[in-house]
Scaffold this active site. Structure first.
Site, PDB file in Angstrom:
ATOM      1  CG  ASN A  76      -1.761   1.225   1.350  1.00 44.70           C
ATOM      2  OD1 ASN A  76      -1.851   2.013   0.398  1.00 44.70           O
ATOM      3  ND2 ASN A  76      -2.386   1.421   2.500  1.00 44.70           N
ATOM      4  CD1 TRP A  77       4.012   1.142  -2.387  1.00 43.33           C
ATOM      5  CD2 TRP A  77       3.763   1.730  -4.530  1.00 43.33           C
ATOM      6  NE1 TRP A  77       4.796   0.298  -3.144  1.00 43.33           N
ATOM      7  CE2 TRP A  77       4.662   0.645  -4.462  1.00 43.33           C
ATOM      8  CE3 TRP A  77       3.446   2.264  -5.777  1.00 43.33           C
ATOM      9  CZ2 TRP A  77       5.246   0.081  -5.601  1.00 43.33           C
ATOM     10  CZ3 TRP A  77       4.025   1.709  -6.909  1.00 43.33           C
ATOM     11  CH2 TRP A  77       4.917   0.634  -6.813  1.00 43.33           C
ATOM     12  CE  LYS A  78      -0.075   3.481   4.595  1.00 44.48           C
ATOM     13  NZ  LYS A  78      -0.159   3.638   6.030  1.00 44.48           N
ATOM     14  CD  GLU A  80      -3.896  -2.662   7.272  1.00 43.42           C
ATOM     15  OE1 GLU A  80      -2.784  -2.952   6.843  1.00 43.42           O
ATOM     16  OE2 GLU A  80      -4.470  -1.591   7.013  1.00 43.42           O
ATOM     17  N   GLY A 113       1.873   2.167  10.860  1.00 43.37           N
ATOM     18  CA  GLY A 113       2.845   3.257  10.734  1.00 43.37           C
ATOM     19  C   GLY A 113       3.535   3.655  12.026  1.00 43.37           C
ATOM     20  N   GLY A 137       2.547  -1.036   4.485  1.00 41.71           N
ATOM     21  CA  GLY A 137       2.637   0.378   4.137  1.00 41.71           C
ATOM     22  C   GLY A 137       4.087   0.806   4.054  1.00 41.71           C
ATOM     23  N   GLY A 138       4.607   1.350   5.143  1.00 39.89           N
ATOM     24  CA  GLY A 138       5.949   1.950   5.176  1.00 39.89           C
ATOM     25  C   GLY A 138       7.038   1.088   4.547  1.00 39.89           C
ATOM     26  CG  HIS A 161      -6.066   1.867   5.013  1.00 36.67           C
ATOM     27  ND1 HIS A 161      -5.630   2.823   5.885  1.00 36.67           N
ATOM     28  CD2 HIS A 161      -5.029   0.992   4.853  1.00 36.67           C
ATOM     29  CE1 HIS A 161      -4.374   2.549   6.233  1.00 36.67           C
ATOM     30  NE2 HIS A 161      -3.984   1.442   5.619  1.00 36.67           N
ATOM     31  CD  GLU A 170      -3.113   5.541   6.569  1.00 42.83           C
ATOM     32  OE1 GLU A 170      -3.139   5.579   5.327  1.00 42.83           O
ATOM     33  OE2 GLU A 170      -2.140   5.109   7.214  1.00 42.83           O
ATOM     34  CB  SER A 197       4.555  -1.837  12.461  1.00 44.43           C
ATOM     35  OG  SER A 197       4.143  -0.490  12.620  1.00 44.43           O
TER      36      SER A 197
HETATM   37  C1  PEP Z   1      -1.093   0.146   6.111  1.00 41.53           C
HETATM   38  O1  PEP Z   1      -1.168   1.347   5.953  1.00 41.53           O
HETATM   39  O2  PEP Z   1      -1.948  -0.603   5.627  1.00 41.53           O
HETATM   40  C2  PEP Z   1       0.009  -0.371   6.897  1.00 41.53           C
HETATM   41  C3  PEP Z   1      -0.060  -1.591   7.322  1.00 41.53           C
HETATM   42  O3  PEP Z   1       1.040   0.507   7.140  1.00 41.53           O
HETATM   43  P1  PEP Z   1       2.415   0.157   7.884  1.00 41.53           P
HETATM   44  O4  PEP Z   1       2.953  -1.119   7.270  1.00 41.53           O
HETATM   45  O5  PEP Z   1       3.297   1.327   7.613  1.00 41.53           O
HETATM   46  O6  PEP Z   1       2.116  -0.022   9.331  1.00 41.53           O
END
Ligand code: PEP
Length: 249
Positions: free
Chosen positions: A8-10, A165, A171, A228-229, A93, A95, A207
């Site tokens: 997920n590149w957001k 999640e 994040g 994500g990150g 999601h 966010e 994470s």
């Molecule tokens: C996400 O945004 O779906 C996610 C899991 O982010 P991160 O891996 O950065 O926690």
């Protein structure tokens, strides 16, 4: 089943940056032993999809609007996305729920829109830290699942993915621990079984990194990751893929 690893590149990357990152990842991890899914931003979506067309790599959108069309400035509908031949769309999601006030009801409508154009929804659920601390995790996850899949017929089950999640793990660098993941995924599995008869893959997100991927992928009912990150750099993303595949071989 192949492990599923979704990036997920957001709200990151220009079109060129997205395409370069794909190049780097394909060079470093050409394996198709995992199902890799890329979720670029809307602007990069078409170019990434064209680049990966006819390959084993999958592409999805990070969002879709819950209505068919109309006066929703800045939004994109399921039928618009369907023209791109996308495989997946992330729905619900945290966010989106947190910053754009998306409700369980809208999540449900979005899933229906995606399914109506044959795009597979990756449905995100998860509790906040306050909900966990006040012992409401089970209640929240059960409610999110039941509401998300309300009036969705069971023949759609093979189109659906769920991502657990925990909001407090996204994040933050603090992943859910082994027992928290085991407990949540068992509950999700059981709840999904009561809604659909088929086995629905459950991803963990929050994470995930190269150090914890090895342990997490080996847990019961963990079928892959939403990342994500650590998906924003080819080094960290490919290291996760490598560690996941070591565990699955
Ligand atoms: C996400 O945004 O779906 C996610 C899991 O982010 P991160 O891996 O950065 O926690």
């Amino acid at each position: 089943m192949k492990p599923i690893i979704a990036a997920n590149w957001k709200m990151n990357f220009t079109i060129d940056e997205s395409l370069n990152l794909i190049d780097e990842i394909i060079k470093k991890s050409p394996s198709n032993e995992a199902e890799l899914i890329f979720f670029p931003n809307y602007i990069s979506l078409r170019s990434v999809q064209q680049k990966l067309f006819d390959s084993a790599y999958k592409v999805g959108s990070q969002n879709v609007h819950h209505d068919e069309s109309g006066a929703f400035t800045g939004e994109v509908s399921a039928s618009m996305l369907s023209v791109l031949n996308l495989d997946y769309v992330i729905i619900g999601h945290s966010e989106r729920r947190q910053y754009f006030y998306e409700s369980d009801d809208q999540v449900n409508q979005k899933i229906k829109r995606a399914l109506s154009v044959n795009i597979k929804p990756v449905v995100c659920i998860g509790e906040t830290i306050d909900q966990r601390k006040s012992g409401k995790t089970i209640e929240v996850l059960t409610r999110q699942l039941n509401k998300a899949f309300e009036e969705i017929e069971s023949f759609n089950a093979n189109m659906i993915l769920v991502a657990y999640e925990p909001v407090w793990a996204i994040g933050t660098g603090v992943s859910a621990d082994k027992n928290q993941v085991l407990e949540a995924h068992a509950l999700i599995k059981q709840t999904l079984a009561s809604i659909f008869s088929e086995n629905i893959p459950i991803l963990y997100g929050g994470s995930v990194n190269a150090s914890n991927a090895f342990e997490l992928i080996n847990l019961n009912n963990v079928d892959g990751f939403l990342i994500g990150g650590a998906s924003l750099k080819s080094e960290s993303f490919c290291q996760i893929i490598e560690n996941v595949l070591v565990e699955n071989n």
